[in-house]
Design an enzyme around this catalytic site. Sequence first.
Site, PDB file in Angstrom:
ATOM      1  N   HIS A  75      56.571  10.658  18.861  1.00 28.92           N
ATOM      2  CA  HIS A  75      57.009  12.050  19.229  1.00 28.92           C
ATOM      3  C   HIS A  75      58.067  12.456  18.314  1.00 28.92           C
ATOM      4  CE1 HIS A  75      59.237  10.285  23.230  1.00 28.92           C
ATOM      5  NE2 HIS A  75      59.494   9.846  22.007  1.00 28.92           N
ATOM      6  N   VAL A 109      63.535  13.684  31.030  1.00 26.72           N
ATOM      7  CA  VAL A 109      63.760  14.964  31.664  1.00 26.72           C
ATOM      8  C   VAL A 109      63.888  14.816  33.197  1.00 26.72           C
ATOM      9  CG1 VAL A 109      63.245  16.696  29.789  1.00 26.72           C
ATOM     10  CG2 VAL A 109      61.428  15.596  30.984  1.00 26.72           C
TER      11      VAL A 109
HETATM   12  N1  DAH Z   1      57.398  13.749  23.735  1.00 22.17           N
HETATM   13  C1  DAH Z   1      56.643  14.000  24.871  1.00 22.17           C
HETATM   14  C2  DAH Z   1      55.108  13.444  24.332  1.00 22.17           C
HETATM   15  O1  DAH Z   1      54.928  13.221  23.260  1.00 22.17           O
HETATM   16  C3  DAH Z   1      56.406  15.557  25.153  1.00 22.17           C
HETATM   17  C4  DAH Z   1      57.473  15.996  25.620  1.00 22.17           C
HETATM   18  C5  DAH Z   1      57.617  16.300  27.390  1.00 22.17           C
HETATM   19  C6  DAH Z   1      58.742  16.470  25.180  1.00 22.17           C
HETATM   20  C7  DAH Z   1      58.577  16.687  27.838  1.00 22.17           C
HETATM   21  C8  DAH Z   1      59.817  17.191  25.784  1.00 22.17           C
HETATM   22  C9  DAH Z   1      59.643  17.227  27.160  1.00 22.17           C
HETATM   23  O2  DAH Z   1      60.677  17.654  25.079  1.00 22.17           O
HETATM   24  O3  DAH Z   1      60.692  17.761  28.000  1.00 22.17           O
HETATM   25  O4  DAH Z   1      54.311  13.135  25.260  1.00 22.17           O
END
Ligand code: DAH
Length: 349
Positions: free
Chosen positions: A178, A261
Site C-alpha cells: 500500500h 488509525v
Molecule cells: N492502506 C490501506 C489499504 O491498502 C488503506 C488505508 C486505510 C489507508 C485507512 C489509510 C487509512 O491511510 O487511514 O488497505
Amino acid sequence: MDFQKDSYGDELRLKAIEKFDLISDLEQLEQFKTELLGRKGSITELIKNISTLPSDEKKDAGKNANLIKIFFQELIQEKFEEYKSNDIDSHQSIDLSLPGRRRFRGSFHPTTVVLREISKVFTEMGFDSAEGPEVELDEYNFQKLNIPLDHPARDMWNTLWVDTTNDSSLKPLLMRTHTSPMQIRLMEKQTPPIRIIVPGKTYRYEATDATHEWQFCQVEGLVVDKGITFAHLKSTLEEFAQKMFGHKRKARFRCDFFPFVEPGAEVSIDCFKCDGADGCNVCGYSGWIEIMGAGMVHPEVLKGVGYDPEIYSGFAFGMGAERISMLKNGIDDVRLFYSNDLRFLKQFS
Ligand code: DAH
C-alpha cells in the site's frame, strides 16, 4: 551543322523539324524516331534513293543525307534523355495532391487519467503531492504503521517479498502492499503542518479476478497539524466524493479496522446510479459504494516518528485508483486496465 538550302533532303529535314517541335511525350518521340530512322523511315529511304541519282550528284547527296541522319539521331537522343530525367524528378518530388497520412495519436492510460482527476481535487484543496519507493522495507510497510512482525493484522495484505537471503546485511524488503508507508517517510522528514497526497503503484501476492490485480495504484492522503479532528476528515472526504462523483453525493463513515488509525473508517458514497434508493447492480443492492479506508492517525504511529500525540493529531486515507475509475466509468473488470487491449485503452483519449 549547316545545311544548304535546297540541297538533297533539305525539304524533308525542314518538315521533320516542324514535326519534332510538336512532340509532347515519349510515345510521340518513339513514333517520330521510327518514322524517320526506322527500316522504312523517311531518312532511310532518302539514303536508299541516292543510288538512283546521276553519279555526279551522288557524292554531295550522300554527304547531306548522312548529316541529316546524324542531326536527327542526336536530336532524338537528347530528347530521350530529357524525358528520362523528368521522369526521375517526378518520382523524387513531393506530390502535393496525395492525401496526407493520418498520424497515430496516443492517449493517457485510464489509470493516469483517474490519478490526475484525484490529484486535481486534492491540490485544489491545498494538498501537496509526493511519490515514494515501490520496493519498501518491512519496517515502513508494516512495523512503523503499528503492524509488528508476526502480527495477525499482516494477513490483511498479501505480500510479495524480495528475496534477500543472499545478503544478510539487507533488512526484509517487499513490494509495497500500500502507499501508507509514505505517511511515515513524510512525517519523519518534516514537521507539521502536513497536507499531502501520495499517488503510486502497489503490489499484492494475489490471484487475479474481476476485482483483484496483483499490481494496482493507490492514492494515500495525510493531514497532520495541531487540532485536526474527525470533522476535518469527514468534510475533506465528503468534498472529494462530491467533486469526483457529483455534488449530490452523500458520504457515509462506518467503523473499520486499520492498525495505523484510531478510529478507523470505511468511507462509502450513496450509489450514483440508483441514488441509494432501492439498490442496483452497481452498489450490489445496498445503496452504498465503498470508495476508501480512512481514520485518525494512531497515537502510536505519531509517537514512532517523534511527534507528540498530545500536541499533534491527523487523519489519513487511502483509495484504489482503478476502483475509482471503474465506478466512474462503469468498468466491470479491473484486469482490463493492464491487459493492453487498445479497444479498451482508446476509450479514454
Ligand atoms: N492502506 C490501506 C489499504 O491498502 C488503506 C488505508 C486505510 C489507508 C485507512 C489509510 C487509512 O491511510 O487511514 O488497505
